[in-house]
Design a protein around this motif. Structure first.
Motif, PDB file in Angstrom:
ATOM      1  N   MET A 178      27.032 -15.148 -16.402  1.00 22.00           N
ATOM      2  CA  MET A 178      28.230 -14.549 -16.954  1.00 22.00           C
ATOM      3  C   MET A 178      28.178 -13.044 -16.779  1.00 22.00           C
ATOM      4  O   MET A 178      27.173 -12.424 -17.013  1.00 22.00           O
ATOM      5  N   LYS A 179      29.267 -12.444 -16.336  1.00 14.54           N
ATOM      6  CA  LYS A 179      29.361 -11.004 -16.186  1.00 14.54           C
ATOM      7  C   LYS A 179      30.157 -10.435 -17.352  1.00 14.54           C
ATOM      8  O   LYS A 179      31.059 -11.062 -17.870  1.00 14.54           O
ATOM      9  N   PHE A 180      29.793  -9.223 -17.735  1.00 14.34           N
ATOM     10  CA  PHE A 180      30.520  -8.516 -18.773  1.00 14.34           C
ATOM     11  C   PHE A 180      31.572  -7.651 -18.109  1.00 14.34           C
ATOM     12  O   PHE A 180      31.321  -7.038 -17.082  1.00 14.34           O
ATOM     13  N   SER A 181      32.765  -7.558 -18.718  1.00  6.80           N
ATOM     14  CA  SER A 181      33.779  -6.651 -18.191  1.00  6.80           C
ATOM     15  C   SER A 181      33.414  -5.228 -18.583  1.00  6.80           C
ATOM     16  O   SER A 181      32.657  -5.001 -19.520  1.00  6.80           O
ATOM     17  N   SER A 182      33.949  -4.243 -17.860  1.00  2.94           N
ATOM     18  CA  SER A 182      33.598  -2.853 -18.155  1.00  2.94           C
ATOM     19  C   SER A 182      34.069  -2.442 -19.548  1.00  2.94           C
ATOM     20  O   SER A 182      33.429  -1.640 -20.208  1.00  2.94           O
ATOM     21  N   SER A 183      35.159  -3.002 -20.046  1.00  3.98           N
ATOM     22  CA  SER A 183      35.635  -2.647 -21.382  1.00  3.98           C
ATOM     23  C   SER A 183      34.737  -3.242 -22.470  1.00  3.98           C
ATOM     24  O   SER A 183      34.683  -2.744 -23.581  1.00  3.98           O
ATOM     25  N   THR A 184      34.025  -4.311 -22.135  1.00  5.57           N
ATOM     26  CA  THR A 184      33.133  -4.973 -23.084  1.00  5.57           C
ATOM     27  C   THR A 184      31.871  -4.153 -23.319  1.00  5.57           C
ATOM     28  O   THR A 184      31.329  -4.139 -24.401  1.00  5.57           O
ATOM     29  N   LYS A 185      31.420  -3.463 -22.300  1.00  2.62           N
ATOM     30  CA  LYS A 185      30.068  -2.932 -22.299  1.00  2.62           C
ATOM     31  C   LYS A 185      29.838  -1.680 -23.145  1.00  2.62           C
ATOM     32  O   LYS A 185      28.726  -1.465 -23.576  1.00  2.62           O
ATOM     33  N   GLN A 214      22.701 -21.426 -21.187  1.00  2.00           N
ATOM     34  CA  GLN A 214      22.741 -20.410 -20.130  1.00  2.00           C
ATOM     35  C   GLN A 214      22.644 -19.036 -20.780  1.00  2.00           C
ATOM     36  O   GLN A 214      23.219 -18.814 -21.845  1.00  2.00           O
ATOM     37  N   ARG A 215      21.926 -18.120 -20.157  1.00  4.06           N
ATOM     38  CA  ARG A 215      21.774 -16.763 -20.689  1.00  4.06           C
ATOM     39  C   ARG A 215      22.445 -15.770 -19.757  1.00  4.06           C
ATOM     40  O   ARG A 215      22.289 -15.838 -18.543  1.00  4.06           O
ATOM     41  N   SER A 216      23.157 -14.811 -20.328  1.00  3.40           N
ATOM     42  CA  SER A 216      23.800 -13.754 -19.546  1.00  3.40           C
ATOM     43  C   SER A 216      22.742 -12.764 -19.064  1.00  3.40           C
ATOM     44  O   SER A 216      21.580 -12.805 -19.481  1.00  3.40           O
ATOM     45  N   ALA A 217      23.179 -11.838 -18.242  1.00  7.90           N
ATOM     46  CA  ALA A 217      22.338 -10.701 -17.868  1.00  7.90           C
ATOM     47  C   ALA A 217      22.117  -9.834 -19.109  1.00  7.90           C
ATOM     48  O   ALA A 217      22.880  -9.907 -20.075  1.00  7.90           O
ATOM     49  N   PHE A 218      21.087  -9.005 -19.058  1.00  4.30           N
ATOM     50  CA  PHE A 218      20.832  -8.079 -20.160  1.00  4.30           C
ATOM     51  C   PHE A 218      21.714  -6.852 -20.040  1.00  4.30           C
ATOM     52  O   PHE A 218      21.991  -6.364 -18.946  1.00  4.30           O
ATOM     53  N   LEU A 219      22.127  -6.350 -21.188  1.00  2.00           N
ATOM     54  CA  LEU A 219      22.709  -5.025 -21.315  1.00  2.00           C
ATOM     55  C   LEU A 219      21.743  -4.227 -22.178  1.00  2.00           C
ATOM     56  O   LEU A 219      21.002  -4.796 -22.978  1.00  2.00           O
ATOM     57  N   ASN A 220      21.730  -2.906 -22.010  1.00  2.00           N
ATOM     58  CA  ASN A 220      20.845  -2.085 -22.828  1.00  2.00           C
ATOM     59  C   ASN A 220      21.531  -0.774 -23.181  1.00  2.00           C
ATOM     60  O   ASN A 220      22.512  -0.394 -22.545  1.00  2.00           O
ATOM     61  N   CYS A 221      21.006  -0.118 -24.217  1.00  2.00           N
ATOM     62  CA  CYS A 221      21.578   1.166 -24.630  1.00  2.00           C
ATOM     63  C   CYS A 221      20.623   1.897 -25.564  1.00  2.00           C
ATOM     64  O   CYS A 221      19.665   1.320 -26.083  1.00  2.00           O
ATOM     65  N   ARG A 222      20.908   3.167 -25.750  1.00  2.00           N
ATOM     66  CA  ARG A 222      20.361   3.929 -26.870  1.00  2.00           C
ATOM     67  C   ARG A 222      21.400   3.779 -27.971  1.00  2.00           C
ATOM     68  O   ARG A 222      22.597   3.887 -27.717  1.00  2.00           O
ATOM     69  N   VAL A 226      23.753 -12.714 -24.117  1.00  2.00           N
ATOM     70  CA  VAL A 226      24.504 -13.780 -24.774  1.00  2.00           C
ATOM     71  C   VAL A 226      24.022 -15.117 -24.222  1.00  2.00           C
ATOM     72  O   VAL A 226      23.929 -15.308 -23.009  1.00  2.00           O
ATOM     73  N   PHE A 227      23.697 -16.016 -25.131  1.00  2.00           N
ATOM     74  CA  PHE A 227      23.339 -17.381 -24.781  1.00  2.00           C
ATOM     75  C   PHE A 227      24.591 -18.242 -24.955  1.00  2.00           C
ATOM     76  O   PHE A 227      25.292 -18.117 -25.961  1.00  2.00           O
ATOM     77  N   TRP A 228      24.858 -19.113 -23.989  1.00  2.00           N
ATOM     78  CA  TRP A 228      26.042 -19.967 -24.021  1.00  2.00           C
ATOM     79  C   TRP A 228      25.613 -21.425 -24.022  1.00  2.00           C
ATOM     80  O   TRP A 228      24.753 -21.818 -23.236  1.00  2.00           O
ATOM     81  N   ARG A 229      26.211 -22.196 -24.914  1.00  2.00           N
ATOM     82  CA  ARG A 229      25.970 -23.640 -24.950  1.00  2.00           C
ATOM     83  C   ARG A 229      27.299 -24.310 -25.273  1.00  2.00           C
ATOM     84  O   ARG A 229      27.943 -23.978 -26.274  1.00  2.00           O
ATOM     85  N   HIS A 230      27.722 -25.217 -24.425  1.00  2.00           N
ATOM     86  CA  HIS A 230      29.000 -25.923 -24.587  1.00  2.00           C
ATOM     87  C   HIS A 230      30.146 -24.944 -24.839  1.00  2.00           C
ATOM     88  O   HIS A 230      31.013 -25.174 -25.693  1.00  2.00           O
TER      89      HIS A 230
END
Length: 191
Positions: free
Chosen positions: A1-8, A123-131, A165-169
């Motif tokens: 799953m990809k995150f949209s730029s507005s989500t991040k 299913q697990r999404s890619a990681f996002l990170n931040c300070r 984010v982990f996704w199930r059903h």
């Protein structure tokens, strides 16, 4: 799953170039974080709080739900050999906490990894990170966790976090893990 730029915002897919090798390793380390921490020493997990709350716009966007979505929140603190290393905030929409992710409500002092890494349907999404910044819900989780012990709260900008984010059903469960400044000296031994 990809995150949209507005989500991040303020989360990023890429780690800042100033990050140390240890920070790069832990911010994108695959698998269960708890398993990695156990390689450093004796891990103690403490539940800070579990409750129902409406998600902020940023948190709702991260799990592709509308603003104000009611969610089940679980906040925990993990120490290695008595040193507080990670404070985590996890959440799923309230209906999912009674169905697809109901196991989250029964974990007590066990880590989420006990239910996340033994099911091929997850299913697990890619990681996002931040300070962090002071306005983030995950920073308020840290303030609550440290208030319980009387420890000083480090400045938000000193705390690096990752989330996925982990996704199930079709139902999301977000896990945000914040590394306390004291963690990095110990975490560098495995990086």
């Amino acid at each position: 799953m990809k995150f949209s730029s507005s989500t991040k915002k303020p989360w990023h897919e890429r780690i800042h170039p100033s990050a140390t090798p240890a920070q790069k390793y832990w911010l994108h380390r695959p698998g269960a974080l708890t398993a990695g921490l156990r390689r450093l020493g004796n891990v103690h997990l403490e539940v800070v709080s579990e409750y129902t709350c409406r998600l902020s716009s940023q948190e709702a966007a991260l799990i592709q739900k509308p603003l104000g979505t009611l969610a089940w929140i679980r906040e925990v603190s993990m120490s290695v050999d008595g040193i507080r290393c990670v404070i985590a905030r996890s959440f799923t929409p309230l209906p999912a906490s009674h169905s697809v992710w109901q196991g989250m409500r029964r974990l007590r002092s066990r880590p989420l990894a006990d239910m996340l890494y033994n099911d091929a349907q997850i299913q697990r999404s890619a990681f996002l990170n931040c300070r962090l910044n002071r306005g983030m819900s995950v920073f308020r989780t840290i303030e609550r966790a440290l208030a319980c012990s009387g420890e000083p709260v480090p400045p938000a900008q000193q705390i690096l976090s990752r989330c996925s984010v982990f996704w199930r059903h079709g139902q999301p469960l977000l896990v945000a893990e914040s590394f306390m400044p004291a963690f990095w000296a110990r975490g560098a031994t495995l990086a």
